[in-house]
Scaffold this motif. Structure first.
Motif, short mmCIF file in Angstrom:
data_model
loop_
_atom_site.label_atom_id
_atom_site.label_comp_id
_atom_site.label_asym_id
_atom_site.label_seq_id
_atom_site.Cartn_x
_atom_site.Cartn_y
_atom_site.Cartn_z
N THR A 14 -135.28 -25.35 71.13
CA THR A 14 -134.00 -26.39 71.12
C THR A 14 -133.63 -26.81 69.88
O THR A 14 -132.38 -27.24 69.69
CB THR A 14 -134.40 -27.31 72.20
N TYR A 32 -129.67 -29.74 65.07
CA TYR A 32 -129.31 -29.30 66.39
C TYR A 32 -130.53 -29.59 67.25
O TYR A 32 -131.88 -29.18 67.00
CB TYR A 32 -129.04 -27.94 66.74
N GLY A 33 -130.27 -30.15 68.59
CA GLY A 33 -131.60 -30.11 69.63
C GLY A 33 -132.40 -31.60 69.46
O GLY A 33 -132.03 -32.48 68.52
N GLY A 34 -133.57 -31.32 69.82
CA GLY A 34 -134.47 -32.60 69.80
C GLY A 34 -135.79 -31.97 69.20
O GLY A 34 -136.45 -31.07 69.48
N HIS A 71 -125.11 -33.00 66.57
CA HIS A 71 -125.61 -32.45 67.75
C HIS A 71 -127.21 -32.57 67.70
O HIS A 71 -127.76 -31.76 68.39
CB HIS A 71 -125.25 -30.89 67.32
N GLY A 73 -130.37 -34.05 69.15
CA GLY A 73 -130.88 -35.05 70.58
C GLY A 73 -132.14 -35.81 70.24
O GLY A 73 -131.95 -36.48 68.99
N GLU A 74 -132.90 -36.02 70.98
CA GLU A 74 -134.02 -36.90 70.86
C GLU A 74 -134.81 -36.66 69.72
O GLU A 74 -135.03 -35.40 69.54
CB GLU A 74 -134.89 -37.00 72.26
N GLN A 105 -123.47 -38.65 73.66
CA GLN A 105 -124.72 -38.59 74.51
C GLN A 105 -125.65 -39.66 74.46
O GLN A 105 -125.64 -40.24 73.20
CB GLN A 105 -125.34 -37.38 74.47
N GLU A 107 -128.88 -40.00 73.88
CA GLU A 107 -129.70 -40.04 72.78
C GLU A 107 -129.06 -40.11 71.69
O GLU A 107 -129.87 -40.12 70.64
CB GLU A 107 -130.78 -38.65 73.11
N GLN A 108 -127.85 -39.48 71.48
CA GLN A 108 -127.12 -39.41 70.13
C GLN A 108 -126.88 -40.90 69.67
O GLN A 108 -126.54 -41.09 68.35
CB GLN A 108 -125.72 -38.82 70.32
N HIS A 111 -129.16 -42.06 66.93
CA HIS A 111 -128.65 -41.60 65.66
C HIS A 111 -127.40 -42.21 64.84
O HIS A 111 -127.38 -42.54 63.82
CB HIS A 111 -128.34 -40.22 65.79
#
Length: 139
Positions: A14, A32-34, A71, A73-74, A105, A107-108, A111
């Motif tokens: 991911t 991208y992703g976590g 983009h 995530g965590e 989102q 989790e975003q 950031h």
């Protein structure tokens, strides 16, 4: 390192980092992703890749860095702080930095908050411009 490329951690499907040098001497980096690895060889490879991106900026005479976190995530705090250390190093070399983030989102939102704190803190110091662009999706 090439003018463009993708970095991914083995076993983590991911998370990836993409980068591209533009003809206008800009370096764009997309996360991208976590990133959920805490330490060990995979985390060290991640840190090494961020160092390599900072070297690309220096060796390619990049005039502007665009860091896309919208983009992402965590992310563990150590991994997140490493992104800001990389950006701080690029700015210290005289490169303006623009961070793109969103809170679309849950989790975003972290950031976006961290990016605001980074920009607020760094903007008070002399050096190249640093700014945050908040990305909003059309409703």
């Amino acid at each position: 390192m090439q003018d463009s490329g993708t970095f991914a951690l083995e076993g983590n499907t991911t998370f990836r980092i993409e980068h591209e040098l533009s003809d206008e001497d800009g370096l764009s980096i997309w996360f991208y992703g976590g990133l959920v690895v805490r330490h060990g060889d995979r985390f060290d490879r991640y840190l090494t890749h961020l160092e390599e991106l900072a070297q690309v900026a220096n060796e390619s005479d990049v005039v502007h860095v665009h860091c896309h976190l919208e983009h992402l995530g965590e992310v563990l705090s150590r991994a997140q702080h490493a992104i800001y250390r990389m950006l701080h190093a690029m700015r210290a070399q005289g490169r303006p930095v623009t961070i793109y983030a969103t809170d679309e989102q849950p989790e975003q939102s972290e950031h976006l908050q961290m990016s605001r704190l980074f920009v607020d803190g760094v903007s008070k110091q002399p050096g190249a411009p640093v700014k945050l662009t908040e990305i909003r999706q059309a409703s």
